[in-house]
Design an enzyme around this catalytic site. Structure first.
Site, PDB file in Angstrom:
ATOM      1  N   ASP A  65       0.867  -1.171   0.000  1.00  0.00           N
ATOM      2  CA  ASP A  65       0.000   0.000   0.000  1.00  0.00           C
ATOM      3  C   ASP A  65       0.908   1.227   0.000  1.00  0.00           C
ATOM      4  OD1 ASP A  65      -2.394   1.657   0.561  1.00  0.00           O
ATOM      5  OD2 ASP A  65      -1.417   1.911   2.505  1.00  0.00           O
ATOM      6  N   ARG A  93      -7.498  12.989   6.402  1.00  0.00           N
ATOM      7  CA  ARG A  93      -7.264  11.584   6.090  1.00  0.00           C
ATOM      8  C   ARG A  93      -8.535  10.745   6.268  1.00  0.00           C
ATOM      9  NH1 ARG A  93      -4.967   7.664   3.101  1.00  0.00           N
ATOM     10  NH2 ARG A  93      -4.327   5.845   4.324  1.00  0.00           N
ATOM     11  N   SER A 111      -2.435   0.817  -4.824  1.00  0.00           N
ATOM     12  CA  SER A 111      -2.902   1.965  -4.056  1.00  0.00           C
ATOM     13  C   SER A 111      -4.218   2.533  -4.582  1.00  0.00           C
ATOM     14  CB  SER A 111      -1.833   3.068  -4.112  1.00  0.00           C
ATOM     15  OG  SER A 111      -2.295   4.265  -3.528  1.00  0.00           O
ATOM     16  N   ASN A 112      -4.950   3.166  -3.664  1.00  0.00           N
ATOM     17  CA  ASN A 112      -6.115   3.956  -4.045  1.00  0.00           C
ATOM     18  C   ASN A 112      -5.730   5.189  -4.853  1.00  0.00           C
ATOM     19  OD1 ASN A 112      -8.120   2.382  -2.858  1.00  0.00           O
ATOM     20  ND2 ASN A 112      -8.154   3.550  -0.949  1.00  0.00           N
TER      21      ASN A 112
END
Length: 220
Positions: A9, A40, A116-117
C-alpha cells in the site's frame, strides 16, 4: 525467498500521509494535527462510500474534497493554505526505513509493486519524489477498475498483471481494513501497525504484525 512478489500500500505504509500538514504546521497553527486527521479520515470515507454507491471519482478529487471538509471543520486553520497543502501532498515524505527495505528485498530477487487507491498521476509523483522509481517494478492504481479498496477486484489487479496466485504475494499495509480485504482475497498479509492500534476484523487476521517495515526482509 518465500514470496515472489511484495506489494505495498502507498499512503500510510510507504508515504506519511500527515507529512503535508506537518511541513506547514507553523502556518496552520495549533489545530494542524486535527486538520490532518480529519483530512485523512474523510479521504478514506469518501473512497468507501463511492465504491458502495458505484459512483467513482479518482483519489485526487476525493483528496481535495476531504481537505475542503477538514477546513470547514477546523475554522482556525488558514484556508489560504489549501493549495499549498495540496501541492505538498504530491511530494509526501516516505518513512525512513522504506528505501533500505525495498533495496534489500530487491537484492533478494523479489518483484516489488505498489497497489494503491491513489490516482496514477499522484502515485507517479510520490514515487519519483521519494526516489523509489528505480527500485519498484510496478505501480498499480485502483483507477484501472474504478473501485477502491477493499473491493476484491482491486487486489485482483495484482494477480492478473503478475500472473501469480494470491498466495504468492506478500501484501503490506498500515491500514487494518486494507489488510482484512487482502487477507480475504488470499494474500499473505503484513500489518504495519505504526501507531499501536488495537486489532479489529478478527475474522480476517494478518499473517504478521510489525511496528514498521524494517523487519520485513527477515520474514522470508
Amino acid at each position: 525467498m518465500r514470496h515472489s512478489a511484495y506489494v505495498f500500500d502507498a499512503y500510510g505504509t510507504l508515504f506519511d500521509v500527515h507529512a503535508a500538514v506537518r511541513r506547514h504546521a507553523e502556518a496552520i497553527g495549533p489545530d494542524g494535527q486535527l486538520l490532518s486527521e480529519i483530512w485523512r479520515a474523510k479521504q478514506l470515507e469518501y473512497s468507501w462510500v463511492r465504491t458502495l454507491m458505484g459512483s467513482y471519482q479518482d483519489f485526487w478529487q476525493l483528496t481535495q474534497q476531504a481537505l475542503d471538509f477538514a477546513f470547514a471543520r477546523v475554522p482556525s486553520a488558514d484556508r489560504s493554505l489549501r493549495q499549498t497543502l495540496l501541492d505538498a501532498y504530491w511530494r509526501l515524505d516516505c518513512y525512513p526505513e522504506v528505501p533500505a527495505v525495498l533495496k534489500a528485498l530487491k537484492a533478494d530477487g523479489a518483484r516489488l509493486a505498489i497497489l494503491s487507491n491513489g490516482s496514477p498521476a499522484m502515485l507517479e509523483a510520490a514515487v519519483k519524489s521519494a526516489g523509489l522509481d528505480l527500485v519498484l517494478d510496478d505501480v498499480f492504481s485502483v483507477d484501472a477498475v474504478r473501485k477502491f479498496k477493499t473491493d476484491p477486484s482491486v487486489y485482483d489487479i495484482v494477480t492478473t498483471a503478475l500472473r501469480v496466485y494470491p498466495n504468492a504475494v506478500s501484501f503490506q499495509s498500515s491500514n487494518r481494513w486494507d489488510v482484512a480485504g487482502a487477507a480475504k482475497f488470499g494474500f499473505r498479509t503484513v500489518w504495519i501497525n505504526r501507531s499501536g492500534q488495537p486489532d479489529e476484523y478478527l475474522d480476517h487476521p494478518p499473517s504478521v504484525i510489525l511496528p514498521s517495515l524494517g523487519g520485513l526482509p527477515n520474514l522470508g
